[in-house]
Scaffold this motif. Sequence first.
Motif, PDB file in Angstrom:
ATOM      1  N   ASN A 298      55.876  41.684  44.483  1.00 45.95           N
ATOM      2  CA  ASN A 298      56.170  41.814  42.868  1.00 45.95           C
ATOM      3  C   ASN A 298      55.711  40.323  42.303  1.00 45.95           C
ATOM      4  N   ALA A 299      54.790  39.925  42.816  1.00 43.83           N
ATOM      5  CA  ALA A 299      54.426  38.347  42.323  1.00 43.83           C
ATOM      6  C   ALA A 299      54.233  38.414  40.714  1.00 43.83           C
ATOM      7  N   ASP A 300      53.575  39.464  40.182  1.00 44.19           N
ATOM      8  CA  ASP A 300      53.627  39.362  38.581  1.00 44.19           C
ATOM      9  C   ASP A 300      54.661  40.152  37.854  1.00 44.19           C
ATOM     10  N   ARG A 301      55.786  40.378  38.813  1.00 45.71           N
ATOM     11  CA  ARG A 301      57.217  40.461  38.298  1.00 45.71           C
ATOM     12  C   ARG A 301      57.101  41.910  37.219  1.00 45.71           C
ATOM     13  N   ARG A 302      56.067  42.784  37.523  1.00 47.69           N
ATOM     14  CA  ARG A 302      56.041  43.895  36.611  1.00 47.69           C
ATOM     15  C   ARG A 302      57.170  45.041  37.238  1.00 47.69           C
ATOM     16  N   LEU A 303      57.738  45.215  38.191  1.00 48.39           N
ATOM     17  CA  LEU A 303      58.578  45.881  38.724  1.00 48.39           C
ATOM     18  C   LEU A 303      59.990  45.155  38.446  1.00 48.39           C
ATOM     19  N   LYS A 304      60.845  46.109  37.983  1.00 50.73           N
ATOM     20  CA  LYS A 304      62.092  45.681  37.511  1.00 50.73           C
ATOM     21  C   LYS A 304      63.101  46.331  37.867  1.00 50.73           C
ATOM     22  N   PRO A 305      64.413  45.963  38.088  1.00 47.75           N
ATOM     23  CA  PRO A 305      65.378  46.491  38.735  1.00 47.75           C
ATOM     24  C   PRO A 305      65.839  47.760  37.762  1.00 47.75           C
ATOM     25  N   GLN A 306      66.444  49.020  38.531  1.00 49.07           N
ATOM     26  CA  GLN A 306      66.671  50.274  38.005  1.00 49.07           C
ATOM     27  C   GLN A 306      65.525  50.932  37.415  1.00 49.07           C
ATOM     28  N   MET A 307      64.162  50.716  37.862  1.00 48.59           N
ATOM     29  CA  MET A 307      63.145  51.373  37.475  1.00 48.59           C
ATOM     30  C   MET A 307      63.162  52.789  38.120  1.00 48.59           C
ATOM     31  N   PHE A 308      62.826  53.990  37.809  1.00 51.59           N
ATOM     32  CA  PHE A 308      62.823  55.099  38.422  1.00 51.59           C
ATOM     33  C   PHE A 308      61.408  55.011  39.156  1.00 51.59           C
ATOM     34  N   ALA A 309      61.434  55.457  40.490  1.00 52.46           N
ATOM     35  CA  ALA A 309      60.407  55.363  41.241  1.00 52.46           C
ATOM     36  C   ALA A 309      60.271  56.415  42.570  1.00 52.46           C
ATOM     37  N   THR A 310      59.259  56.973  42.909  1.00 55.24           N
ATOM     38  CA  THR A 310      58.921  57.993  43.911  1.00 55.24           C
ATOM     39  C   THR A 310      58.314  57.341  45.001  1.00 55.24           C
ATOM     40  N   ALA A 311      59.029  57.404  46.184  1.00 57.01           N
ATOM     41  CA  ALA A 311      58.172  56.863  47.457  1.00 57.01           C
ATOM     42  C   ALA A 311      57.758  57.958  48.384  1.00 57.01           C
ATOM     43  N   THR A 312      56.704  57.470  48.804  1.00 59.11           N
ATOM     44  CA  THR A 312      56.029  58.493  49.963  1.00 59.11           C
ATOM     45  C   THR A 312      55.835  57.815  51.248  1.00 59.11           C
ATOM     46  N   ILE A 313      56.560  58.100  52.368  1.00 60.83           N
ATOM     47  CA  ILE A 313      56.508  57.747  53.699  1.00 60.83           C
ATOM     48  C   ILE A 313      55.542  58.644  54.457  1.00 60.83           C
ATOM     49  N   ARG A 314      54.415  58.193  54.867  1.00 59.53           N
ATOM     50  CA  ARG A 314      53.668  59.231  55.710  1.00 59.53           C
ATOM     51  C   ARG A 314      53.650  58.680  57.266  1.00 59.53           C
ATOM     52  N   VAL A 315      54.150  59.948  57.908  1.00 55.74           N
ATOM     53  CA  VAL A 315      54.350  59.607  59.338  1.00 55.74           C
ATOM     54  C   VAL A 315      53.327  60.170  60.041  1.00 55.74           C
TER      55      VAL A 315
ATOM     56  N   GLY B  43      59.653  49.106  59.276  1.00 60.77           N
ATOM     57  CA  GLY B  43      58.332  48.438  59.399  1.00 60.77           C
ATOM     58  C   GLY B  43      57.087  49.431  58.812  1.00 60.77           C
ATOM     59  N   GLN B  44      57.653  50.783  58.631  1.00 60.75           N
ATOM     60  CA  GLN B  44      56.471  51.870  58.238  1.00 60.75           C
ATOM     61  C   GLN B  44      56.075  51.438  56.631  1.00 60.75           C
ATOM     62  N   PRO B  45      54.833  51.822  56.602  1.00 65.06           N
ATOM     63  CA  PRO B  45      54.160  51.553  55.285  1.00 65.06           C
ATOM     64  C   PRO B  45      54.885  52.654  54.270  1.00 65.06           C
ATOM     65  N   VAL B  46      55.025  52.153  52.775  1.00 64.68           N
ATOM     66  CA  VAL B  46      55.554  53.211  52.037  1.00 64.68           C
ATOM     67  C   VAL B  46      54.762  53.063  50.747  1.00 64.68           C
ATOM     68  N   ASP B  47      54.184  54.234  50.254  1.00 66.49           N
ATOM     69  CA  ASP B  47      53.566  54.145  48.810  1.00 66.49           C
ATOM     70  C   ASP B  47      54.623  54.632  47.737  1.00 66.49           C
ATOM     71  N   VAL B  48      54.643  53.789  46.683  1.00 65.01           N
ATOM     72  CA  VAL B  48      55.751  53.893  45.757  1.00 65.01           C
ATOM     73  C   VAL B  48      54.979  54.003  44.482  1.00 65.01           C
ATOM     74  N   ALA B  49      55.278  54.962  43.567  1.00 64.05           N
ATOM     75  CA  ALA B  49      54.788  55.248  42.412  1.00 64.05           C
ATOM     76  C   ALA B  49      55.842  54.992  41.283  1.00 64.05           C
ATOM     77  N   VAL B  50      55.653  54.122  40.302  1.00 62.54           N
ATOM     78  CA  VAL B  50      56.657  54.011  39.189  1.00 62.54           C
ATOM     79  C   VAL B  50      56.322  54.709  37.765  1.00 62.54           C
ATOM     80  N   GLU B  51      57.293  55.303  37.101  1.00 63.10           N
ATOM     81  CA  GLU B  51      56.933  56.161  36.080  1.00 63.10           C
ATOM     82  C   GLU B  51      56.106  55.193  34.956  1.00 63.10           C
ATOM     83  N   ALA B  52      56.779  54.204  34.796  1.00 64.52           N
ATOM     84  CA  ALA B  52      56.385  53.066  33.854  1.00 64.52           C
ATOM     85  C   ALA B  52      54.700  52.727  33.974  1.00 64.52           C
ATOM     86  N   TYR B  53      54.077  52.898  35.149  1.00 68.79           N
ATOM     87  CA  TYR B  53      52.757  52.461  35.507  1.00 68.79           C
ATOM     88  C   TYR B  53      51.901  53.874  36.123  1.00 68.79           C
TER      89      TYR B  53
END
Length: 76
Positions: A48-65, A7-17
């Motif tokens: 991902n309502a606009d379907r910009r995120l695709k399978p196998q995209m490289f992403a970096t996730a940050t979980i702040r606790v 249930g923790q929030p996660v910020d995800v950055a995708v290299e493509a965006y």
Amino acid sequence: VAWVRFGQPVDVAVEAYAGETFRGTVTFIDPFLDDATRTIRVRVNLPNADRRLKPQMFATATIRVPLQADGSPEPT
């Protein structure tokens, strides 16, 4: 690893965006540690309502606790 919670929030950055952050939620934490990499898998659900995120995209996730006064993680 011990502070990652369902249930923790996660910020995800995708290299493509570059410069854009997607907000998701931890929905699964693998109970087994990978001995070779000393990592665990965590599943994050992202809108991902606009379907910009695709399978196998490289992403970096940050979980702040957030921490309580005694240094333990706040409940989610």
